[in-house]
Design an enzyme around this catalytic site. Sequence first.
Site: not given
Ligand SMILES: *Cc1c(COP(=O)(O)O)cnc(C)c1O
Length: 402
Positions: A91, A113, A379
Site C-alpha cells: 500500500k 478509506e 502483498s
Molecule cells: C489491502 C491489502 C490487500 C488487498 O488490496 P488490493 O488492492 O487487492 O491489493 C491485499 N493484501 C494486503 C496485505 C493488503 O493490505
Amino acid sequence: MKDLTNPTKDGFFGQFGGAYVPEILYKCVHDLQDAYLPIIESEEFKQEFRTLLRDYAGRPSPLYYAKRMSERYGCQLYLKREDLNHTGAHKINNAIGQILLARKMGKTRIIAETGAGQHGVATATVCALFGMDCEIFMGKTDVERQHPNVERMKMLGAKVHPVTTGNMTLSDACSEAIRDWCCHPEDTFYLVGSTMGPHPYPDIVAKMQSVISEEIKWQLQEKIGRDYPDYLIACVGGGSNAAGTIYHYVDDDRVKIVLAEAGGHGIDTDYTAATMHCGTEGIIHGARTLVMQTDDGQIKEAFTISAGLDYPGIGPMHAYLAQQGREKVLAINDDEAIYAGYELTRTEGIIPAIESAHAVAALRKLSFKPSDVVVLTVSGRGDKDMNTYLTHKDMAKEYGKF
Ligand SMILES: *Cc1c(COP(=O)(O)O)cnc(C)c1O
C-alpha cells in the site's frame, strides 16, 4: 501490440470503469482526470517518486527463491516480498505516489478509506512525512478486529472515523469517504487505496503499483537469465497488488496470470467476497464493474476472514481481464487461507498477511511442471493478523495439522 492495461480517455476497460460520481464532484474528478498523466509522467515527479520508494519505502523489495515451497509444489517459486516494505504491505507505493500528486495539485487535506487498516496506516504515514492533515474512514467492525493498526494511525497523527453504516466494513468506509469528499471538494484529496473508484483512480493506482512488475522483470533477468515467469500469482481485493504484479506482463501471452479472491465460507454460500465468481455488472463507488448485488441492485455485504479483501466490488481492469480470459480467478475459502498462512510460516519462516495467504493457497489448486517459474506476490506481512491466525488455527485441520 495489444494494450490491455490502459483505459480509454473516459476510463473504460471494455464495458467496465468510467466515472459515475455525484454532480458536486464532477469538477474535482475532471480536474484530476486532466492533471494526473502530465504530472506522473513528468521527470520531476518520477524523480521524487523513485527516491522515496528507494530511501523511504525500502525498495526494491526482494525477489526471494523459496526453496522448500518450490520442492513442495514441484516448481521454481519466487516470492515478491512486498511484506518487507515500510509499513508492511504494498500500500505504501500507492500512498507515496498519490500524496506527491495531491501536493502538486495544491490540495492540503487528505482523506482515505481503509479495511484492514494497511491503507490507513500507509496514508497516515505519508501525511506525517509531509505534514498534511489526514482523516481516515474505517468500518467499526474493522476498527475492532484490526486494533493495532488503528493505534498506529492515531500515533501518526491521523483522525480515525469509525463508520457505523451497513455492515461497518470496507465498502461502508468507501461510501463515507466519498460523502466527506462531496463536502470538501476544493481542498481535499481522496487518496484511494486500491484500483477502484471513479476514473482516473483505477489507472492511477495501477500505475503507482506497477513498480512491482517493473522490478520483477530485472530481478528475474538477474536470477534466471530471462525476464518473464510462467506464472504470476497474487491475491485480489480491489486489485492493486495484483495490478502491480501483472502490469508489465499483461500483454505477454507467455505469462499465465492467476488471481486469488476471497471465497469466505464458499462461493455457493451467502458468506463470500468472491466478486468475480458471484458478481454481476453494476455500479459501485463510482465505477461500472462486477458487483455482488441482489436482483434489485442492492449491494450485498461481503464476507471473508480477511479484512483487506472484504469488498463487494472489483477494480474494472480486473473485471475486464477476467472477462477476456486473460486472468484465471480462483476463490480461496477462509480455511484454505488459514492453512496456507501456517504452511508458508513453517516452510519458509515468513508469516504472510491473511490476504496474501489467499495467494499462497492458490498453489495447491494448480499443477506445475518442475521447470515452471512462478512468481507469487506476498502483498503484506501477518503481524496484524496474529489474532486471526491463532483463533482460527483449527479451521485448517482438514488440509494438514500445525
Ligand atoms: C489491502 C491489502 C490487500 C488487498 O488490496 P488490493 O488492492 O487487492 O491489493 C491485499 N493484501 C494486503 C496485505 C493488503 O493490505
